[in-house]
Design a protein around this motif. Sequence first.
Motif, PDB file in Angstrom:
ATOM      1  N   TYR A  76       0.838  -1.189   0.000  1.00  0.00           N
ATOM      2  CA  TYR A  76       0.000   0.000   0.000  1.00  0.00           C
ATOM      3  C   TYR A  76       0.880   1.249   0.000  1.00  0.00           C
ATOM      4  O   TYR A  76       1.968   1.244   0.582  1.00  0.00           O
ATOM      5  CB  TYR A  76      -0.907   0.024   1.220  1.00  0.00           C
ATOM      6  CG  TYR A  76      -2.117  -0.868   1.105  1.00  0.00           C
ATOM      7  CD1 TYR A  76      -3.044  -0.687   0.087  1.00  0.00           C
ATOM      8  CD2 TYR A  76      -2.340  -1.888   2.021  1.00  0.00           C
ATOM      9  CE1 TYR A  76      -4.162  -1.502  -0.029  1.00  0.00           C
ATOM     10  CE2 TYR A  76      -3.457  -2.720   1.912  1.00  0.00           C
ATOM     11  CZ  TYR A  76      -4.357  -2.517   0.892  1.00  0.00           C
ATOM     12  OH  TYR A  76      -5.452  -3.325   0.780  1.00  0.00           O
ATOM     13  N   TRP A 106      -1.588   0.710  -5.652  1.00  0.00           N
ATOM     14  CA  TRP A 106      -0.514   0.001  -4.984  1.00  0.00           C
ATOM     15  C   TRP A 106       0.830   0.520  -5.480  1.00  0.00           C
ATOM     16  O   TRP A 106       0.901   1.181  -6.524  1.00  0.00           O
ATOM     17  CB  TRP A 106      -0.602  -1.510  -5.259  1.00  0.00           C
ATOM     18  CG  TRP A 106      -1.818  -2.184  -4.691  1.00  0.00           C
ATOM     19  CD1 TRP A 106      -3.086  -2.151  -5.190  1.00  0.00           C
ATOM     20  CD2 TRP A 106      -1.883  -2.977  -3.506  1.00  0.00           C
ATOM     21  NE1 TRP A 106      -3.933  -2.881  -4.402  1.00  0.00           N
ATOM     22  CE2 TRP A 106      -3.216  -3.408  -3.361  1.00  0.00           C
ATOM     23  CE3 TRP A 106      -0.943  -3.395  -2.567  1.00  0.00           C
ATOM     24  CZ2 TRP A 106      -3.640  -4.220  -2.317  1.00  0.00           C
ATOM     25  CZ3 TRP A 106      -1.360  -4.205  -1.525  1.00  0.00           C
ATOM     26  CH2 TRP A 106      -2.690  -4.605  -1.391  1.00  0.00           C
ATOM     27  N   SER A 124      -0.986  -0.494 -10.079  1.00  0.00           N
ATOM     28  CA  SER A 124       0.254  -0.283  -9.328  1.00  0.00           C
ATOM     29  C   SER A 124       1.227   0.560 -10.130  1.00  0.00           C
ATOM     30  O   SER A 124       1.180   0.603 -11.368  1.00  0.00           O
ATOM     31  CB  SER A 124       0.915  -1.626  -8.982  1.00  0.00           C
ATOM     32  OG  SER A 124       1.460  -2.229 -10.140  1.00  0.00           O
TER      33      SER A 124
END
Length: 318
Positions: A76, A106, A124
């Motif tokens: 995170y 992410w 991400s």
Amino acid sequence: MYLARRQRTVDAASVGQLLLHLPPFVMSLLIVATISYTLLPSMGWVAVLVWLSSGALAFHRPTESVLARHLLNLRYPTPRERARLEPIWREVTARAGIEGRTYELWVEESDDLNASAAAGHIVSVTHFSLASLPSSHLAAVLAHELAHHVGGHAWSSLLGEWYALPGRLAWAAVRGVARLGVKLSRRLNGCLVLVLLLAAGSVVLAFAVSYWFVILAMLVAPYPLAAVARRAELRADQHAASLGFGPLLAEVLQAMHTQEPGNNALAASFAARGEAGAFGTIVRAHSRRSGTLGKLLASHPDYHTRLHHLAPYLEPSR
């Protein structure tokens, strides 16, 4: 904020991925059914049904979190990283008419300039990209990843890989048995090992003769799959460009292409524009496959191809 009526679609690239994963899926289904009915003759169908329904976990958020942490090595964002990411993400999703809270952001601990979309809700970005890219260029990269979700590329790829897993594990087991047989032949009686290998080989051969068309399709499938993956990348580029990120995305691609070890041209190119952000690490170039087969199996188009397809979005409007 305007929200598009269709938040997700299934474009030609995602349909192609699903269709090309059918041969590995059929092989895996045969293996799962054989094992299930061998171990549970009267309840084998339950195990097969559970396996078929397990693909829904691609959209199950707790399962996605496990996938992100333990398989994709993501984490995170820290509060500081989130404070930088979220405004950029809101801008990208607002332009696309997408509900940004649908997806989870992410961070990957990596020194590469990269980002990715996975499963049903994962977006991400590498720590290097987050720390180094100017906000405008980071937005272009995130718009590309959002396009993979909107077009269905992320979940269709994951489902294809998941349902192909039993077949790949079986193939790995066959190769492992063969290697073990070679090692044992050096220590044990050669005739005994030969008998064992022949017994195992006869089972594999009988399966191959019965389902040769599936095996042939599996051997050929990687090439069209790679072609479809390259097409998905081009579609994601074009989707990001249609949102107004074309010139910025082209600059990132061009910088990645020209970046060489010992040459901090990427940092200089943005610094010369007066953009925020400092480049403390040299961008690592994407690995290049050599040879004709390597190019056919590449999952991403080369930079010249991507820039060529972005060209219509880079021309000034009249």
